[in-house]
Design a protein around this motif. Structure first.
Motif, PDB file in Angstrom:
ATOM      1  N   SER A   1     -40.134  -1.410 -42.801  1.00 45.38           N
ATOM      2  CA  SER A   1     -41.442  -0.582 -43.515  1.00 45.38           C
ATOM      3  C   SER A   1     -42.836  -1.069 -42.642  1.00 45.38           C
ATOM      4  N   GLY A   2     -42.676  -1.973 -41.745  1.00 47.19           N
ATOM      5  CA  GLY A   2     -43.728  -2.273 -41.027  1.00 47.19           C
ATOM      6  C   GLY A   2     -44.277  -1.359 -39.918  1.00 47.19           C
ATOM      7  N   ARG A   3     -43.121  -0.561 -39.592  1.00 37.70           N
ATOM      8  CA  ARG A   3     -43.226   0.250 -38.195  1.00 37.70           C
ATOM      9  C   ARG A   3     -43.980   1.512 -38.633  1.00 37.70           C
ATOM     10  N   ILE A   4     -45.043   2.129 -37.819  1.00 40.84           N
ATOM     11  CA  ILE A   4     -45.648   3.312 -38.132  1.00 40.84           C
ATOM     12  C   ILE A   4     -44.771   4.442 -38.269  1.00 40.84           C
ATOM     13  N   ALA A   5     -44.847   5.488 -39.614  1.00 46.08           N
ATOM     14  CA  ALA A   5     -44.120   6.513 -39.667  1.00 46.08           C
ATOM     15  C   ALA A   5     -45.017   7.560 -39.621  1.00 46.08           C
ATOM     16  N   ALA A   6     -45.316   8.046 -38.434  1.00 43.12           N
ATOM     17  CA  ALA A   6     -46.353   9.231 -38.427  1.00 43.12           C
ATOM     18  C   ALA A   6     -45.814  10.682 -38.156  1.00 43.12           C
ATOM     19  N   ASP A   7     -44.519  10.786 -38.172  1.00 39.32           N
ATOM     20  CA  ASP A   7     -43.869  11.952 -38.001  1.00 39.32           C
ATOM     21  C   ASP A   7     -43.404  12.625 -39.424  1.00 39.32           C
ATOM     22  N   GLY A   8     -42.431  13.303 -39.274  1.00 42.20           N
ATOM     23  CA  GLY A   8     -41.880  13.743 -40.433  1.00 42.20           C
ATOM     24  C   GLY A   8     -41.953  15.377 -40.899  1.00 42.20           C
ATOM     25  N   LEU A   9     -42.058  15.480 -42.184  1.00 44.41           N
ATOM     26  CA  LEU A   9     -42.293  16.901 -42.533  1.00 44.41           C
ATOM     27  C   LEU A   9     -43.402  17.025 -43.892  1.00 44.41           C
ATOM     28  N   ILE A  10     -43.829  18.365 -43.980  1.00 45.24           N
ATOM     29  CA  ILE A  10     -44.721  18.644 -45.193  1.00 45.24           C
ATOM     30  C   ILE A  10     -43.673  19.709 -45.878  1.00 45.24           C
ATOM     31  N   GLY A  11     -43.430  19.392 -47.116  1.00 41.01           N
ATOM     32  CA  GLY A  11     -42.664  20.157 -48.080  1.00 41.01           C
ATOM     33  C   GLY A  11     -43.593  20.864 -49.160  1.00 41.01           C
ATOM     34  N   VAL A  12     -43.399  22.245 -49.248  1.00 47.38           N
ATOM     35  CA  VAL A  12     -44.047  22.845 -50.383  1.00 47.38           C
ATOM     36  C   VAL A  12     -43.314  23.696 -51.260  1.00 47.38           C
ATOM     37  N   VAL A  13     -43.789  23.582 -52.486  1.00 49.38           N
ATOM     38  CA  VAL A  13     -42.990  24.250 -53.496  1.00 49.38           C
ATOM     39  C   VAL A  13     -43.783  25.105 -54.409  1.00 49.38           C
ATOM     40  N   ALA A  14     -43.683  26.478 -54.751  1.00 51.38           N
ATOM     41  CA  ALA A  14     -44.292  27.152 -55.730  1.00 51.38           C
ATOM     42  C   ALA A  14     -43.352  27.563 -56.666  1.00 51.38           C
ATOM     43  N   LYS A  15     -43.794  26.832 -58.169  1.00 52.95           N
ATOM     44  CA  LYS A  15     -42.707  27.452 -59.130  1.00 52.95           C
ATOM     45  C   LYS A  15     -43.538  28.255 -60.371  1.00 52.95           C
ATOM     46  N   GLY A  16     -43.378  29.566 -60.198  1.00 57.52           N
ATOM     47  CA  GLY A  16     -44.307  30.374 -61.238  1.00 57.52           C
ATOM     48  C   GLY A  16     -46.014  30.084 -60.946  1.00 57.52           C
ATOM     49  N   ARG A  17     -46.567  29.405 -61.873  1.00 53.00           N
ATOM     50  CA  ARG A  17     -48.048  29.265 -61.826  1.00 53.00           C
ATOM     51  C   ARG A  17     -48.277  27.955 -61.357  1.00 53.00           C
ATOM     52  N   VAL A  18     -47.374  27.009 -60.919  1.00 54.90           N
ATOM     53  CA  VAL A  18     -47.419  25.497 -60.362  1.00 54.90           C
ATOM     54  C   VAL A  18     -47.026  25.399 -58.835  1.00 54.90           C
ATOM     55  N   GLY A  19     -48.013  24.910 -58.125  1.00 51.62           N
ATOM     56  CA  GLY A  19     -47.423  24.607 -56.836  1.00 51.62           C
ATOM     57  C   GLY A  19     -47.618  23.162 -56.444  1.00 51.62           C
ATOM     58  N   ALA A  20     -46.968  22.774 -55.408  1.00 50.59           N
ATOM     59  CA  ALA A  20     -47.057  21.196 -55.197  1.00 50.59           C
ATOM     60  C   ALA A  20     -46.639  21.051 -53.679  1.00 50.59           C
ATOM     61  N   VAL A  21     -47.202  20.104 -52.950  1.00 46.85           N
ATOM     62  CA  VAL A  21     -47.215  19.926 -51.599  1.00 46.85           C
ATOM     63  C   VAL A  21     -47.019  18.456 -51.527  1.00 46.85           C
ATOM     64  N   VAL A  22     -45.922  18.070 -50.373  1.00 49.48           N
ATOM     65  CA  VAL A  22     -45.717  16.553 -50.204  1.00 49.48           C
ATOM     66  C   VAL A  22     -45.607  16.315 -48.953  1.00 49.48           C
ATOM     67  N   GLU A  23     -45.932  15.172 -48.407  1.00 52.85           N
ATOM     68  CA  GLU A  23     -45.723  14.711 -47.127  1.00 52.85           C
ATOM     69  C   GLU A  23     -44.759  13.493 -46.985  1.00 52.85           C
ATOM     70  N   VAL A  24     -43.814  13.570 -46.096  1.00 53.11           N
ATOM     71  CA  VAL A  24     -42.880  12.647 -46.187  1.00 53.11           C
ATOM     72  C   VAL A  24     -42.671  12.275 -44.603  1.00 53.11           C
ATOM     73  N   ASN A  25     -43.103  10.979 -44.409  1.00 50.73           N
ATOM     74  CA  ASN A  25     -43.133  10.500 -43.033  1.00 50.73           C
ATOM     75  C   ASN A  25     -41.806   9.936 -42.608  1.00 50.73           C
TER      76      ASN A  25
END
Length: 308
Positions: free
Chosen positions: A53-77
C-alpha cells in the motif's frame, strides 16, 4: 473466551499494516496469539496487501454508471496499465462502480458496502485482490449526481470496456421533455466536457478563493493603473476566465459559433421543454496525483483504512 484488547489490535496492526477489523478478526481466530495472528493474516494475503500500500497507484480505470435519474463516477487506481487491462481488475472496477450510485458520492459508504458475491465489504475485497493480482490498488474517489426530472447522460473517453475508461463524464439535465432526445443532447455536452475540462457550471460556482486569486494576478500585472481602469481590467479578466473555464460560457466544441448555454437553449425546441444543466462530473485518471511517493503512499493507506 480470550479478551482481545485495543492494545493487542494496535500492536498487530503496527506489525503487519493490516486493517483494524482484519487484525481483530485474526486475533479472535487465534485466541489472542500475536504471532499466530501474523501468520493468519499472511495466509489470507492481508499483510502482503498492506506492504504494497505504500507504492504509488497512479494508473487504473474510471468507472461510470447511470441508473435512471442517478449517476456516479469512481476512480480505482492500480500501479500499471498492464493491470488496468486485466479482466479481473476490470471486473473489480465495474462491480464497485455498480455500487457507487447507492453510495451517493460518499467514499466511506462505498468502501463499507458489501462487495457482490462475497461477505466482505469493498475495502476488504480490494485488499484481497491486491494479494491476488500482485499490485497495489485503491478506490481513490467517487462522486454522484441526480435529477428529479430529466436524465443523467454519460460518456467515457479512451474507453477500454463497457463503462470503463480513462476519462469519465456525467451530466445532469433537468427537463420534462423527450428523454431520448434529452439524453442525446446530454451525451454531446458530456463529450464537450471531456474535451474542454470546465472547472464549474458557471462563474457563481467557482470557489471564491479561485476568483480572488485571478483578481490578484490581474492586479499584479497591471500595477500603476488608475483605480477605475484597473477595475475594468479585472472585470474583463474575470469574464475571460469564465469563457475559458465555466461550462455554460465555453465555446461549444460541436459548434464554436455558440456557447454551451446557447446550444442548450436552441435544443429546447427539439426536446419539447425547457432544459437546465444542474451539474456535471468529470474524472480524468490520475488527476492530481503529482505528489511525492511517500505522500501518496500515506493517502493510499488512509483511503484503504490503514492510516494511523
Amino acid at each position: 473466551m480470550t479478551t482481545i484488547t485495543a492494545a493487542d489490535v494496535k500492536k498487530l496492526r503496527d506489525m503487519t499494516g493490516a486493517g483494524m477489523m482484519d487484525c481483530k478478526t485474526a486475533l479472535t481466530e487465534t485466541n489472542g496469539d500475536i504471532e499466530a495472528a501474523v501468520d493468519w493474516l499472511r495466509k489470507k494475503g492481508l499483510s502482503k496487501a498492506a506492504k504494497k500500500s505504500g507504492r504509488i497507484a497512479a494508473d487504473g480505470l474510471i468507472g461510470v454508471v447511470a441508473k435512471g435519474r442517478v449517476g456516479a463516477v469512481v476512480e480505482v487506481n492500480s500501479e500499471t496499465d498492464f493491470v488496468a487491462r486485466n479482466e479481473q481488475f476490470q471486473t473489480l472496477v465495474r462491480d464497485i462502480t455498480g455500487l457507487a450510485a447507492d453510495a451517493g458520492g460518499d467514499l466511506k459508504k462505498l468502501l463499507s458496502a458489501t462487495y457482490p458475491g462475497t461477505k466482505n465489504n469493498v475495502e476488504t475485497h480490494v485488499q484481497e485482490m491486491v494479494a491476488t493480482i500482485g499490485e497495489n490498488m485503491t478506490v481513490r474517489r467517487t462522486s454522484a449526481v441526480s435529477v428529479k426530472e430529466g436524465v443523467i447522460a454519460d460518456y467515457i473517453h479512451n474507453r477500454v470496456a463497457d463503462g470503463l475508461g480513462k476519462i469519465g463524464v456525467l451530466v445532469a439535465l433537468e427537463s420534462a421533455g423527450d428523454e431520448p432526445t434529452l439524453f442525446e443532447l446530454g451525451r454531446q455536452i458530456a463529450m464537450h466536457i471531456a474535451a474542454a475540462s470546465p472547472v464549474s457550471l458557471d462563474i457563481d460556482a467557482v470557489p471564491a478563493d479561485v476568483i480572488e486569486r485571478e483578481k490578484a494576478i490581474l492586479a499584479e500585472k497591471n500595477q500603476g493603473k488608475k483605480p477605475e481602469v484597473l477595475e475594468k481590467i479585472i472585470s474583463g479578466g474575470i469574464k475571460a476566465f469564465a469563457k475559458e473555464n465555466c461550462l455554460l460560457e465555453q465555446q461549444y466544441i460541436h459548434d464554436t459559433s455558440k456557447t454551451v448555454a446557447q446550444a442548450v437553449k436552441e435544443a429546447e425546441s427539439r426536446v419539447g421543454s425547457a432544459v437546465k444543466i444542474t451539474g456535471f462530473i468529470r474524472y480524468a485518471l490520475g488527476e492530481g496525483i503529482d505528489k511525492k511517493e511517500e505522500d501518496f503512499g500515506e493517502e493510499v493507506r488512509k483511503l484503504a483504512g490503514g492510516g494511523r
